[in-house]
Structure formats: structure tokens, C-alpha cells
Design an enzyme around this catalytic site. Structure first.
Site, PDB file in Angstrom:
ATOM      1  N   SER A 184       0.854  -1.203   0.000  1.00  0.00           N
ATOM      2  CA  SER A 184       0.000   0.000   0.000  1.00  0.00           C
ATOM      3  C   SER A 184       0.882   1.242   0.000  1.00  0.00           C
ATOM      4  O   SER A 184       2.100   1.156   0.237  1.00  0.00           O
ATOM      5  CB  SER A 184      -0.883   0.012   1.253  1.00  0.00           C
ATOM      6  OG  SER A 184      -0.074   0.228   2.396  1.00  0.00           O
TER       7      SER A 184
ATOM      8  N   ASP B  35      -1.238  -1.907  -3.957  1.00  0.00           N
ATOM      9  CA  ASP B  35      -2.583  -1.977  -3.385  1.00  0.00           C
ATOM     10  C   ASP B  35      -3.160  -0.558  -3.291  1.00  0.00           C
ATOM     11  O   ASP B  35      -2.505   0.358  -2.785  1.00  0.00           O
ATOM     12  CB  ASP B  35      -2.464  -2.600  -1.979  1.00  0.00           C
ATOM     13  CG  ASP B  35      -3.807  -3.019  -1.400  1.00  0.00           C
ATOM     14  OD1 ASP B  35      -4.733  -3.280  -2.184  1.00  0.00           O
ATOM     15  OD2 ASP B  35      -3.907  -3.110  -0.163  1.00  0.00           O
TER      16      ASP B  35
ATOM     17  N   ASP C 111      -7.440   2.709  -7.760  1.00  0.00           N
ATOM     18  CA  ASP C 111      -8.666   2.771  -6.966  1.00  0.00           C
ATOM     19  C   ASP C 111      -9.325   4.125  -7.181  1.00  0.00           C
ATOM     20  O   ASP C 111      -9.122   5.071  -6.422  1.00  0.00           O
ATOM     21  CB  ASP C 111      -8.331   2.541  -5.484  1.00  0.00           C
ATOM     22  CG  ASP C 111      -9.585   2.542  -4.631  1.00  0.00           C
ATOM     23  OD1 ASP C 111     -10.674   2.792  -5.186  1.00  0.00           O
ATOM     24  OD2 ASP C 111      -9.481   2.292  -3.424  1.00  0.00           O
TER      25      ASP C 111
ATOM     26  N   GLY D 144     -10.248  -3.500   7.463  1.00  0.00           N
ATOM     27  CA  GLY D 144      -9.976  -3.347   8.889  1.00  0.00           C
ATOM     28  C   GLY D 144     -10.429  -4.535   9.711  1.00  0.00           C
ATOM     29  O   GLY D 144     -10.944  -5.535   9.190  1.00  0.00           O
TER      30      GLY D 144
ATOM     31  N   GLY E 116     -10.871  -6.477   1.680  1.00  0.00           N
ATOM     32  CA  GLY E 116     -11.482  -6.506   3.013  1.00  0.00           C
ATOM     33  C   GLY E 116     -11.922  -7.899   3.416  1.00  0.00           C
ATOM     34  O   GLY E 116     -12.993  -8.086   3.995  1.00  0.00           O
TER      35      GLY E 116
ATOM     36  N   SER F 177     -10.393 -10.215   5.487  1.00  0.00           N
ATOM     37  CA  SER F 177      -9.870 -10.864   6.700  1.00  0.00           C
ATOM     38  C   SER F 177     -11.018 -11.452   7.521  1.00  0.00           C
ATOM     39  O   SER F 177     -12.129 -10.926   7.514  1.00  0.00           O
ATOM     40  CB  SER F 177      -9.083  -9.855   7.550  1.00  0.00           C
ATOM     41  OG  SER F 177      -7.766  -9.745   7.051  1.00  0.00           O
TER      42      SER F 177
ATOM     43  N   ASN G 261      -7.914 -10.452  -0.737  1.00  0.00           N
ATOM     44  CA  ASN G 261      -6.967  -9.576  -0.033  1.00  0.00           C
ATOM     45  C   ASN G 261      -7.020  -9.756   1.481  1.00  0.00           C
ATOM     46  O   ASN G 261      -8.097  -9.658   2.079  1.00  0.00           O
ATOM     47  CB  ASN G 261      -7.315  -8.110  -0.321  1.00  0.00           C
ATOM     48  CG  ASN G 261      -6.922  -7.687  -1.722  1.00  0.00           C
ATOM     49  OD1 ASN G 261      -6.588  -8.517  -2.562  1.00  0.00           O
ATOM     50  ND2 ASN G 261      -6.958  -6.401  -1.966  1.00  0.00           N
ATOM     51  N   ILE G 262      -5.853  -9.973   2.057  1.00  0.00           N
ATOM     52  CA  ILE G 262      -5.787 -10.199   3.507  1.00  0.00           C
ATOM     53  C   ILE G 262      -4.658  -9.368   4.108  1.00  0.00           C
ATOM     54  O   ILE G 262      -3.489  -9.534   3.746  1.00  0.00           O
ATOM     55  CB  ILE G 262      -5.558 -11.702   3.794  1.00  0.00           C
ATOM     56  CG1 ILE G 262      -6.752 -12.505   3.256  1.00  0.00           C
ATOM     57  CG2 ILE G 262      -5.365 -11.954   5.297  1.00  0.00           C
ATOM     58  CD1 ILE G 262      -6.587 -14.003   3.288  1.00  0.00           C
TER      59      ILE G 262
ATOM     60  N   SER H  11      -5.509  -7.426   7.643  1.00  0.00           N
ATOM     61  CA  SER H  11      -5.807  -7.341   9.085  1.00  0.00           C
ATOM     62  C   SER H  11      -5.501  -8.644   9.818  1.00  0.00           C
ATOM     63  O   SER H  11      -5.022  -8.621  10.960  1.00  0.00           O
ATOM     64  CB  SER H  11      -7.272  -6.956   9.298  1.00  0.00           C
ATOM     65  OG  SER H  11      -7.514  -5.697   8.727  1.00  0.00           O
TER      66      SER H  11
HETATM   67  P1  13P Z   1      -8.524  -6.599   5.451  1.00  0.00           P
HETATM   68  O1  13P Z   1      -8.471  -5.329   6.230  1.00  0.00           O
HETATM   69  O2  13P Z   1      -9.843  -7.278   5.590  1.00  0.00           O
HETATM   70  O3  13P Z   1      -7.395  -7.508   5.717  1.00  0.00           O
HETATM   71  O4  13P Z   1      -8.436  -6.185   3.873  1.00  0.00           O
HETATM   72  C1  13P Z   1      -7.205  -5.928   3.284  1.00  0.00           C
HETATM   73  C2  13P Z   1      -7.340  -5.338   1.921  1.00  0.00           C
HETATM   74  O5  13P Z   1      -8.375  -5.314   1.306  1.00  0.00           O
HETATM   75  C3  13P Z   1      -6.124  -4.784   1.329  1.00  0.00           C
HETATM   76  O6  13P Z   1      -6.382  -4.154   0.108  1.00  0.00           O
HETATM   77  O1  G3H Z   2      -6.733  -1.919   2.256  1.00  0.00           O
HETATM   78  C1  G3H Z   2      -5.823  -1.474   2.926  1.00  0.00           C
HETATM   79  C2  G3H Z   2      -4.754  -2.336   3.447  1.00  0.00           C
HETATM   80  O2  G3H Z   2      -5.170  -3.032   4.590  1.00  0.00           O
HETATM   81  C3  G3H Z   2      -3.502  -1.557   3.669  1.00  0.00           C
HETATM   82  O3  G3H Z   2      -3.551  -0.842   4.852  1.00  0.00           O
HETATM   83  O4  G3H Z   2      -3.026   1.434   4.019  1.00  0.00           O
HETATM   84  O5  G3H Z   2      -2.803   0.866   6.461  1.00  0.00           O
HETATM   85  O6  G3H Z   2      -1.183  -0.044   4.772  1.00  0.00           O
HETATM   86  P1  G3H Z   2      -2.579   0.450   5.046  1.00  0.00           P
HETATM   87 ZN    ZN Z   3      -8.285  -3.219  -0.007  1.00  0.00          ZN
END
Ligand code: 13P
Ligand code: G3H
Ligand code: ZN
Length: 311
Positions: free
Chosen positions: A50, A82, A104, A181, A214, A216, A256-257, A259
């Protein structure tokens, strides 16, 4: 094997009814934990970075750590940006050697999202890089942006054909009720995802890879460890793994994982200090964090995503 794009991975995943894990990386221990799991499971991997991760770790360090992961494992690994916020963020990642970027622009109006995505696709495809785009908006926290649940909106299946045709994007993130999150559903709330939307999108775009952000599950046993050893995480419910298995068997090729890895790391470090209050060598507690990341990623690959032995 050098870094790869996700093209072949997604083709196989779509046909095989499984998904590739896209794990967020911020530091060496997390990268090592993920790729050690990937190696033991012989699984392809997407390591995603990210803007916050690039700022935290310095893009050059992260790039070389990911290249080290490729060199030491020989696995097919995608280096993915990301949540690229704009053309410039995506261009910078592409120029730095990323093999995949996400633009995005989902918070913009539909036509603007198309224009921005199209520009990124042109720049990326000219350089052999693939592009993930997004339609619809998830709730939750990404970087400094907090999208409230009431401002989130599901993807409209009616828009997906026009969007993918006009932009030429290679994969599409959709909003079906997941959120970013560690706090996705309130205690007592029944987690629900709009599988009807996913099914309809799959019908409109046959063979096209869909992405779930999202995703997780927020393992309750790790949250309990965090709270047992002095943490104060509110009760939270993530996406049930059964729902992720179902999504992976449908059009979803990338899950995507982030959290879950954070929760696993924090639980391991809190437990370490509770059991060894005299320790002060970071290798001791970060070693436990690395092992915890490996364990959770192995579980995801083998029991949830289905990407074991697909490298
Ligand atoms: P989580 O916060 O559910 O792990 O999602 C991560 C994510 O979508 C990163 O782009
Ligand atoms: O979707 C976002 C990811 O969980 C990345 O989180 O922007 O805090 O690194 P971050
Ligand atoms: Zn995301």
C-alpha cells in the site's frame, strides 16, 4: 523465475475454482512468514504494497525484500500496488518494477473512474504490467481514508461490462459487503455478503477475474490472546471463512488479507512478552511474529483459498 504478472495465475484459479491470496507486506518478517508458507504449500502468491507501506518501509527496501522472496523461493510471485490513489501513484510503482497495480478510482463518478483507469491501463499495458480496477465502495479504513458503512455502496452489475470494455482493466474489485480493517460486523450482527451480486457479475463477465478486498476473518482466538495479555481490541467479527471458500469457488480469483496478519503478529508479540518479560532482543519477539504470519498464511492457503500445489 522473475516476478510475474497475475494473468496466468488468474486463468488457472478461475478454471480451478480457487483463489490466490494477496497479502499486504510492510516489513521483512511479514514477507518471510508469507513466502515460507507459500513455499511449504507450493502456492503462487501476490505480495501487495500500500502507499502506507511504501512510506513506512521505503519503496526501495520493500522492492528488494520482495525480490529476495522470489530468489529464495522460486515461486511465482506478483508484486502488486494496493489501492493506487491516482495515475501518478500507479506510474511510480510501474516505473519501480511492480508487475501489477490497482487503480482505486471507485470514489469518483462512473465516467471519471473509467477515464482515470483507462489512462493507467494504457501506461501499464505498454510496459507489460496488469491493472486491477474497482467498482463500488467498501466501508472501512484504507490509509488515512475512513469510509463509513453508510457511505459504502455495492457494485451495480449493470455497470461492469461497460466499465471493463471501456477501460481494458485485467481484473475488477467489487463491493459485496466485505470491508477493510478488523471491525467488519458488530458482535451479534450476522455477517452477510451479497453473493447474488457476485453471481450476476460472474454471468456478465464470464472468465473475468474478480477481486475481493477486506476479506480478513479476524480470528477470535488471536483477538482473545491480544486481550488476555493487556490488549484492548473490541469484539469484532470478520468475514467467515466459509464465505471466502464460496467466493473462491465462484469468479473471485484474488482475496486480499491484511488485518489477519496484523492480528496474528500482535497476538504473538504480546504473548511473547507476557511469557518472557526479560526479553529485549527483537529477533526473539519478531521471530515469533514471523512464525505466526507463516501459520496463518498456511491455514489460508490450504483451508480457505485452495491454492496449495498450484505454483
Ligand atoms: P482486510 O483489512 O480485511 O485484511 O483487507 C485488506 C485489503 O483489502 C487490502 O487491500
Ligand atoms: O486496504 C488497505 C490495506 O489493509 C492496507 O492498509 O493502508 O494501512 O497499509 P494500510
Ligand atoms: Zn483493499
Amino acid at each position: 523465475m522473475p516476478l510475474v504478472t497475475s494473468t496466468e495465475m488468474f486463468k488457472k484459479a478461475y478454471a480451478g475454482g480457487y483463489a490466490i491470496g494477496a497479502f499486504n507486506v510492510n516489513n521483512m518478517e511479514t514477507i518471510q512468514g508469507i513466502v515460507e508458507a507459500g513455499k511449504e504449500c507450493n502456492s503462487p502468491l501476490i505480495l501487495q504494497v500500500s502507499a502506507g507501506a511504501r512510506k513506512y518501509a521505503n519503496p526501495v527496501y520493500l522492492k528488494h525484500l520482495i525480490e529476495a522472496a522470489v530468489e529464495t523461493t522460486g515461486l511465482p510471485i506478483v508484486m502488486h500496488l494496493d489501492h493506487g490513489a491516482d495515475f501518478e501513484a500507479c506510474k511510480s510503482a510501474i516505473d519501480d518494477g511492480f508487475t501489477s497495480v490497482m487503480i482505486d478510482a471507485s470514489h469518483h463518478a462512473f465516467s471519471e473512474n473509467i477515464e482515470i483507469t483507462k489512462k493507467v491501463v494504457k501506461y501499464a499495458h505498454d510496459r507489460g504490467v496488469v491493472v486491477e480496477a474497482e467498482l463500488g465502495q467498501l466501508a472501512g479504513i484504507e490509509d488515512a481514508v475512513n469510509v463509513k458503512a453508510e457511505d459504502a455502496c455495492f457494485t451495480h452489475p449493470d455497470e461492469v461490462c461497460e466499465f471493463t470494455e471501456k477501460t481494458g482493466c485485467d481484473s475488477l474489485a467489487i463491493a459485496i459487503g466485505t470491508s477493510h480493517g478488523a471491525y467488519k460486523f458488530k458482535p451479534g450482527q450476522k455477517p452477510q455478503l451479497r453473493f447474488d451480486i457476485l453471481e450476476e457479475v460472474g454471468k456478465r463477465l464470464p472468465g473475468f477475474p474478480i477481486v475481493l478486498h477486506g476479506a480478513s476473518s479476524v480470528p477470535q482466538d488471536r483477538v482473545a490472546i491480544i486481550n488476555q495479555y493487556g490488549g484492548k481490541m473490541p469484539d469484532a467479527i470478520g468475514i467467515p471463512e466459509e464465505m471466502l471458500r464460496k467466493a473462491a469457488s465462484m469468479a473471485v480469483c484474488k482475496i486480499n488479507i491484511d488485518s489477519d496478519l496484523r492480528v496474528a503478529c500482535t497476538a504473538a508479540i504480546r504473548k511473547h512478552f507476557a511469557e518472557h518479560p526479560d526479553h529485549f532482543d527483537p529477533r526473539q519477539y519478531l521471530g515469533d511474529a514471523r512464525a505466526a504470519v507463516k501459520e496463518i498464511v498456511k491455514h489460508k492457503i490450504t483451508d480457505v483459498l485452495g491454492s496449495c500445489d498450484k505454483a
